[in-house]
Design a protein around this motif. Structure first.
Motif, PDB file in Angstrom:
ATOM      1  N   ARG A   3       0.834  -1.206   0.000  1.00 42.49           N
ATOM      2  CA  ARG A   3       0.000   0.000   0.000  1.00 42.49           C
ATOM      3  C   ARG A   3       0.873   1.262   0.000  1.00 42.49           C
ATOM      4  N   VAL A   4       1.996   1.203   0.728  1.00 41.64           N
ATOM      5  CA  VAL A   4       2.919   2.345   0.718  1.00 41.64           C
ATOM      6  C   VAL A   4       3.374   2.616  -0.710  1.00 41.64           C
ATOM      7  N   THR A  46       0.297   3.977  -2.870  1.00 40.02           N
ATOM      8  CA  THR A  46      -0.339   5.250  -2.490  1.00 40.02           C
ATOM      9  C   THR A  46       0.660   6.375  -2.233  1.00 40.02           C
ATOM     10  N   VAL A  47       1.934   6.038  -2.052  1.00 41.34           N
ATOM     11  CA  VAL A  47       2.917   7.099  -1.780  1.00 41.34           C
ATOM     12  C   VAL A  47       4.022   7.113  -2.846  1.00 41.34           C
ATOM     13  N   PHE A  54       1.302  13.932   3.368  1.00 32.03           N
ATOM     14  CA  PHE A  54       1.490  13.478   1.985  1.00 32.03           C
ATOM     15  C   PHE A  54       1.146  14.634   1.055  1.00 32.03           C
ATOM     16  N   HIS A  67       0.670  14.941  -2.061  1.00 32.99           N
ATOM     17  CA  HIS A  67      -0.237  14.719  -3.190  1.00 32.99           C
ATOM     18  C   HIS A  67      -1.664  14.469  -2.730  1.00 32.99           C
ATOM     19  N   LEU A  68      -1.920  14.544  -1.415  1.00 32.80           N
ATOM     20  CA  LEU A  68      -3.266  14.323  -0.896  1.00 32.80           C
ATOM     21  C   LEU A  68      -3.734  15.558  -0.150  1.00 32.80           C
ATOM     22  N   TYR A  93      -5.936   8.703   5.838  1.00 36.06           N
ATOM     23  CA  TYR A  93      -4.992   7.699   5.338  1.00 36.06           C
ATOM     24  C   TYR A  93      -4.878   6.480   6.241  1.00 36.06           C
ATOM     25  N   ARG A 102      -8.859   3.024   8.532  1.00 34.09           N
ATOM     26  CA  ARG A 102      -9.329   2.040   7.576  1.00 34.09           C
ATOM     27  C   ARG A 102     -10.546   1.329   8.131  1.00 34.09           C
TER      28      ARG A 102
END
Lengths: 229, 204
Positions: free
Chosen positions: A134-135, A138-139, B88, B90-91, B99, B102
């Motif tokens: 996931r890292v 998403t990153v 982050f 880009h978010l 993030y 969940r």
């Protein structure tokens, strides 16, 4: 404007360049990631091998591809046995030559962008419960996207311009392997074909320019990813 | 619910050594720059591997060199607020906050509560690069809280802030200590902060 044959050349060039980049991109990303992130013995050798098409005369690269893909060659024999297919004198061969020649440029651009990804952001994602997968998704991947786009466009432009390796590997077969540079070269051999040379050269310049502008626009749209720390 | 930590790690010629005996509330790790305070937080979070020792939080063993236990970073459920916000880029703020949240589990506080509590409701649509230092830090605290943490690690949460912002964040930390009652391990080099916030202080 262009004659039907010339449109055919343009369409073939786009197909060869597009397929070459699409096929080379995952390979380039994997190589770039390994070169940017993994330490292992023989890394310098891999780095050198990846960059070889950039410095070896293209005619040599084409000849090596010919040896590998000939029916009695290691890759060609395998293709023959399993698929009954050959890439010699085919557009797929032209795409292979273009992809191999474009690979080093793509790896370089993508590698730089992966190296520029702040590892501390990946650590932060992990502490927030993200698995390594996931890292990455998403990153690492979104943050290196501008480099991936730049690499793809650079590779596409390089693929469109591929000449030496292509003509050595798959020869100049009109309608099958005759991309823009090969068609321009062929037209230059014919007295009185200056008009055709001019038109095809103009198309080459316009296509390259369009690719560069498109990449810039895409990079600007995704380019909000400046680091805040 | 508390920290029980004894770790050592060789760094160059020196050695980072830290021992924290179990105690409730907010533990402050106090000491001069370069003493390895951040390294201790990284060892608790699993980002840095101790050479020897153990890390237990609230009775759960996260690391034990002798027993061969070394939980992966995502499994440790550390709510880590780093010295720099590490949002982050880009978010948007809202996606940064979500993030680590969940599914159903969002932690001891509901998202609306956290947003309210930190006063960041007006920032949700913003990009991280447009935030001031204090705003970014509050978002980083919110992101850690919403990841359903088992404990909090705060690295110099008050550095580089003006007086008004420091006061705000300190009030937030006091509320976390007294109402949410998560074990908190906080690093600072400021004696005043340490004395005001700490249930007890560990000198390094």
């Amino acid at each position: 404007m262009l004659t039907p044959e010339e449109w055919g050349v343009v369409a073939l060039s786009l197909k060869v360049g597009g397929v070459a980049v699409a096929a080379a991109l995952p390979v380039a990303f994997a190589l770039a990631w390994v070169l940017a992130r993994v330490r292992f013995p023989g890394k310098l050798l891999l780095d050198g091998l990846v960059h070889l098409p950039l410095v070896v005369p293209p005619v040599v690269t084409g000849w090596l591809l010919l040896l590998a893909f000939a029916p009695e060659g290691p890759v060609g024999g395998w293709l023959e046995r399993w698929f009954g297919a050959s890439v010699l004198f085919r557009w797929s061969g032209a795409a292979i030559a273009a992809g191999v020649m474009a690979l080093p440029l793509m790896v370089r651009a993508i590698r730089l962008s992966i190296e520029a990804v702040d590892r501390r952001l990946e650590d932060a994602a992990a502490t927030l419960g993200a698995t390594p997968r996931r890292v990455f998704l998403t990153v690492t991947l979104p943050l290196s996207l501008p480099g991936v786009i730049a690499g793809a466009v650079l590779g596409f432009a390089r693929a469109l311009g591929e000449f030496g390796a292509t003509i050595t590997f798959v020869s100049n077969v009109p309608g099958e392997t005759e991309t823009l540079p090969l068609a321009i070269y062929a037209a230059l051999q014919i007295p009185g074909a200056e008009g055709q040379v001019l038109r095809l050269a103009l198309v080459s310049v316009l296509l390259s320019l369009a690719a560069l502008v498109a990449s810039e626009l895409i990079a600007r749209r995704t380019g909000r990813g400046t680091h805040v720390l | 619910m508390s920290f029980d930590i004894a770790v050592t790690r060789r760094v160059g010629d020196g050695e980072i050594a830290c021992r924290i005996a179990p105690a409730d509330g907010l533990t402050v790790l106090f000491g001069p720059s370069g003493a390895g305070k951040t390294s201790v937080l990284n060892m608790v979070a699993g980002l840095l591997r101790p050479d020897a020792g153990h890390v237990r939080v609230g009775g759960e063993t996260l690391f034990d060199a002798a027993a061969g236990v070394d939980l992966a970073v995502p499994a440790r459920r550390a709510g880590y607020v780093f010295q720099e916000p590490r949002l982050f880029p880009h978010l948007r703020v809202s996606a940064n906050l979500a993030y680590g949240a969940r599914g159903e589990r969002t932690g001891p506080l509901a998202p609306e509560e956290v947003v309210e509590f930190l006063g960041i409701g007006h920032l949700l649509d913003r990009w991280p690069r447009t935030l001031s230092g204090g705003e970014a830090r509050r978002v980083a605290i919110g992101r850690a809280l919403l990841s359903d943490p088992a404990f909090l690690l705060l690295d110099e949460p008050l550095s580089f802030l003006d007086r008004a912002r420091r006061e705000e964040i300190m009030a937030v930390i006091e509320r976390l200590r007294d109402t949410v009652r998560l074990p908190i391990l906080m690093v600072t080099h400021d004696r005043g902060e340490a004395e005001r916030l700490a249930s007890h202080i560990v000198e390094m």
